[in-house]
Every structure is written in structure tokens, then in C-alpha cells.
Design an enzyme around this catalytic site. Sequence first.
Site, mmCIF file in Angstrom:
data_model
loop_
_atom_site.group_PDB
_atom_site.id
_atom_site.type_symbol
_atom_site.label_atom_id
_atom_site.label_comp_id
_atom_site.label_asym_id
_atom_site.label_seq_id
_atom_site.Cartn_x
_atom_site.Cartn_y
_atom_site.Cartn_z
ATOM 1 N N TYR A 137 0.922 -1.259 0.143
ATOM 2 C CA TYR A 137 -0.084 0.071 0.006
ATOM 3 C C TYR A 137 0.774 1.420 0.193
ATOM 4 C CZ TYR A 137 -5.104 -0.871 0.043
ATOM 5 O OH TYR A 137 -6.285 -0.950 -0.255
ATOM 6 N N GLU A 196 -0.567 4.944 -0.559
ATOM 7 C CA GLU A 196 -1.531 6.144 -0.983
ATOM 8 C C GLU A 196 -0.928 7.328 -0.816
ATOM 9 O OE1 GLU A 196 -5.044 5.778 1.319
ATOM 10 O OE2 GLU A 196 -5.663 4.190 0.350
ATOM 11 N N ASP A 223 -6.248 12.046 -25.779
ATOM 12 C CA ASP A 223 -6.128 10.865 -25.220
ATOM 13 C C ASP A 223 -5.559 9.649 -26.158
ATOM 14 O OD1 ASP A 223 -6.731 8.281 -24.424
ATOM 15 O OD2 ASP A 223 -8.936 8.789 -24.253
ATOM 16 N N THR A 280 -3.536 5.007 -22.115
ATOM 17 C CA THR A 280 -3.370 3.448 -21.240
ATOM 18 C C THR A 280 -2.101 3.217 -21.704
ATOM 19 O OG1 THR A 280 -4.543 2.632 -23.288
ATOM 20 C CG2 THR A 280 -5.754 3.125 -21.281
ATOM 21 N N LYS A 306 -1.847 -0.939 -24.560
ATOM 22 C CA LYS A 306 -2.537 -1.094 -26.024
ATOM 23 C C LYS A 306 -1.257 -0.963 -26.724
ATOM 24 C CE LYS A 306 -7.164 0.843 -25.516
ATOM 25 N NZ LYS A 306 -7.052 1.608 -24.121
ATOM 26 N N ARG A 327 -2.070 -3.400 -17.692
ATOM 27 C CA ARG A 327 -3.332 -2.651 -18.019
ATOM 28 C C ARG A 327 -3.264 -1.421 -16.729
ATOM 29 N NH1 ARG A 327 -5.960 -5.968 -21.155
ATOM 30 N NH2 ARG A 327 -7.477 -4.490 -21.325
HETATM 31 N N1 DSN Z 1 -12.142 -0.416 -24.857
HETATM 32 C C1 DSN Z 1 -10.893 0.206 -25.551
HETATM 33 C C2 DSN Z 1 -10.836 -0.129 -27.082
HETATM 34 O O1 DSN Z 1 -10.859 -1.286 -27.285
HETATM 35 O O2 DSN Z 1 -10.544 0.707 -27.536
HETATM 36 C C3 DSN Z 1 -10.825 1.604 -25.223
HETATM 37 O O3 DSN Z 1 -10.751 1.917 -23.971
#
Ligand code: DSN
Length: 441
Positions: free
Chosen positions: A53, A55, A201, A227, A230, A236
Site C-alpha cells: 500500500y 497512498e 487521449d 493507457t 495498448k 493494464r
Molecule cells: N476499450 C478500449 C478499446 O478497445 O478501444 C478503449 O478503452
Amino acid sequence: MNYQTLKNQDPEIYELIKKEEKRQKEGLEMIPSESYASSAVLEAIGSIFNDKYAENYPGKRYYGGCVNVDELERLCQKRAKKVFGAEDYHVNVQPYSGSPANLAVYLGLLEFGDTIMAMRLDHGGHLTHGSPVSLSGRAFRFVHYGVDPQTEQLDYDAIAKMAKEHKPKIILSGFTAYPRLIDFQKIHEIAKEVDAISMADTSHISGLIIGGVHPSPFPFTDVVTTTTHKTLRGPRAAMIFCKKELREQIDRAVFPGMQGGPHEHAIAGIAVALEEAMAAEFKNWAKQVVSNAKALADSLIENGLRLISGGTDNHLMLIDLRPFGPGRGIFIEKALEAAGISTNKSPIPNDPSPPYYSSGIRLGTPSLTHRGMKESDMAQIGKWIAIIVKEFAKTELPGDPKKRAASVKDFVGRLEKHSLVQEVKKEVVEFASQFTIPGID
Ligand code: DSN
């Protein structure tokens, strides 16, 4: 990973992992928001940092014993700034994933009810870009721009006009289903003309930005989210970059505004992925992702399919199924899956059907490229996809919404015995099994 302890202790979960490995190994994962994390990333997220932890932020935690997580988090921030050339920014590496990251930006920089301008969901925007079913759309006032009806691409003059009309506090760009490049500089200039904050984004394309095959939102965009799982090929999780003067608002919005204890094991994984992204191998992969996407798009078009905007400049493309009739996406997604090809049904611009029964198929090349596939492989994969699409895209969705689920179930039940599907599947399994999977093999 050999999972020996798990195998002995919990064979049920072990078997599911093995089944998923087999499914992925024998199939073609073409969901453009997916990629493979390396063994080193997987080891980092499976480490003892999972148990800690911590925080708040390095140097001012609410827990003792944070000496190592402090060093970890600072190192992750340093690598993040370096790899994106964002040395003049602050970066928060604690967001659990992309949705909380975007929400934290709105929470930190706006009052509830303030106006944000973003892309429509059915033109490629994300749920957290103001969909009424998302907290974003309930807590803030979104006005949406879309793509030009002719080119199916962004129309920056139309965006500028809308910005002047609505005077939003944030202008957001960056999309989940847009197959073309985004001119972040232009969006930033439009935002400055109306005193708005520019926000990008970059979740789908952050790896392509590092690879130099997509324009970068740095060093001008005010806030950049991404994110990390990807095209960044990490765990994740997510990150928020912001201009230094916005640091306090962003940090307070992430913790304690949105989240509790940071996932330090995920931060360890992000740090590993960022170091990997600095290597020449990563940049070559990003270039190959785009070349493969172009080759796949060419093959789909040559085999008689229509793509939104006529092709792709990035890692993804959208097959337009409207020429066959509306609402066919779900049948094609299921039929491709039965043939060993994972894609997802997707809304497309001017889709007459609701999202679950949308009329597009979204697919991309990051995972296949990571397995070592090249342009000639894409040509073959395009042929398989076109065979399946042409066979099933005439399947009609019942007009009565109550009958739709049963009709899809019945359709799926028939795929197992469909000779064409089984023929394609046999070829796909034979082909895909030749390629290793990073993080598994
Ligand atoms: N769910 C993702 C996608 O497949 O593009 C975006 O967050």
C-alpha cells in the site's frame, strides 16, 4: 511462464490460463486495442509490489515502508518523460486504467457541468468522451464533433467553428476507432483560440507516437492521457501527462479524488515497458504495425470490402458492413471468431444501428505484428476475413429487438458445423501456430 505453483494449487484457474494461451496461439488476435506484454513486464506485475500500500505520492505517503515504491514511481515517471520527449511535463503514473485517467482530468480541471468538446462515440470517440451512459456524460456537458460525411476524416475547420460557438473548457482529441492520423498541433491551436485546455487521449496510438509513425501531442498539448497496455505493450494501467502548472490539480484528482492506493505492481510493469519502448526493436515494431495495417487494408479492399475513410494511416481500420445491410457487425464478429480471428463489432460514422448491433468491424495489427507477421501475411489474412464477411454479412438482424439475442445465439450454434468456417479455421490454426507469442513462448 510455467505456472507450476498455480498448477498444483489451483488447477481450475491454471487450465483456464492454458486454454486462453492455446486460443491465442492458434488464432489471430486482431482487436486493435490489444497487444502483448513481454515476459519482463509480466514478471514485474507479478512481483511483491502487488502487496504494497502506498497512498499518495513519493515522499509524502500515508503508509510506512515506501522507500522502494517511491524509487520505483520516480523512475517510472523519469522514463515516461524521456521516452515521449516530455521532459517539461509532469506525469502521474497512478491511474488504474484509461477511463479513470480521463475522468481524473475532468475532475481536476473543471467544475461539474462545464463544457468539453470531443469526438462522437459512433465516429470513433470513447465512452469517457462524454457518452450519456458514462459518468463523463452525466457529470459534464459534452458537445460532440464528428468526421466529415464525405471524407470520413476530421474536418479541422468544422472543429474550429464549433469551438468558437460553444467555448468549451477542454477540447479533447484522440480516439478509439479512427483510422487516420490526428493533427494534435491544429487541435491545440483551435483550443488556444478559445482559451480552452487542449487534451489528447493517446491510448490507442502512444506506441506509434514513440515509434515516430504518428504525430506527437508533445511538447504543446496541455494534457495527454494514455493507457499503457495498448500499443505501449505494458500492463493494464494508464498515465496522465500535464503541463507543470496543472500538476497539483491532476495529482489531487487521481488521489484522493478518484482512487485509493496506487497499483505499484502495475507501475513496475509500466516502467519496464517504457524502458523496452526506448529500444530500436520497439520503433521497428511500430513501423511494421503501420505497414501491416496498410497491407491488410489493401487486401480487404482488393477482396471487395469497403473501409471507413478508404483505408488507414495507423494501426486500425473499420470495415463498413452497411453495403450488405444495417446491424450485421455482431454476426461477422461471431463468424470470424469461429474461424479463429478475434475482432470487434464497432459503431461507424452514420451507423443506423445501436452500438451492440452496430454495422462495422474494427480490427488492427499490433498483436499480429508482435508475433512477427509481415505484409505478405496480411494479404492472406485479408482474404480469409473477406471470405467470412461475404459469406455472412447478408444475415439479417430481426427488426424486433426482443428477437435479436435468440437470433444471434442460433447463428452462433450453426457456425461449428459450417464447412466454410471450419475450412478457414483449419488454415488459420495451421498458419497462426507457426508464430510465437511474446510473454508466453
Ligand atoms: N476499450 C478500449 C478499446 O478497445 O478501444 C478503449 O478503452
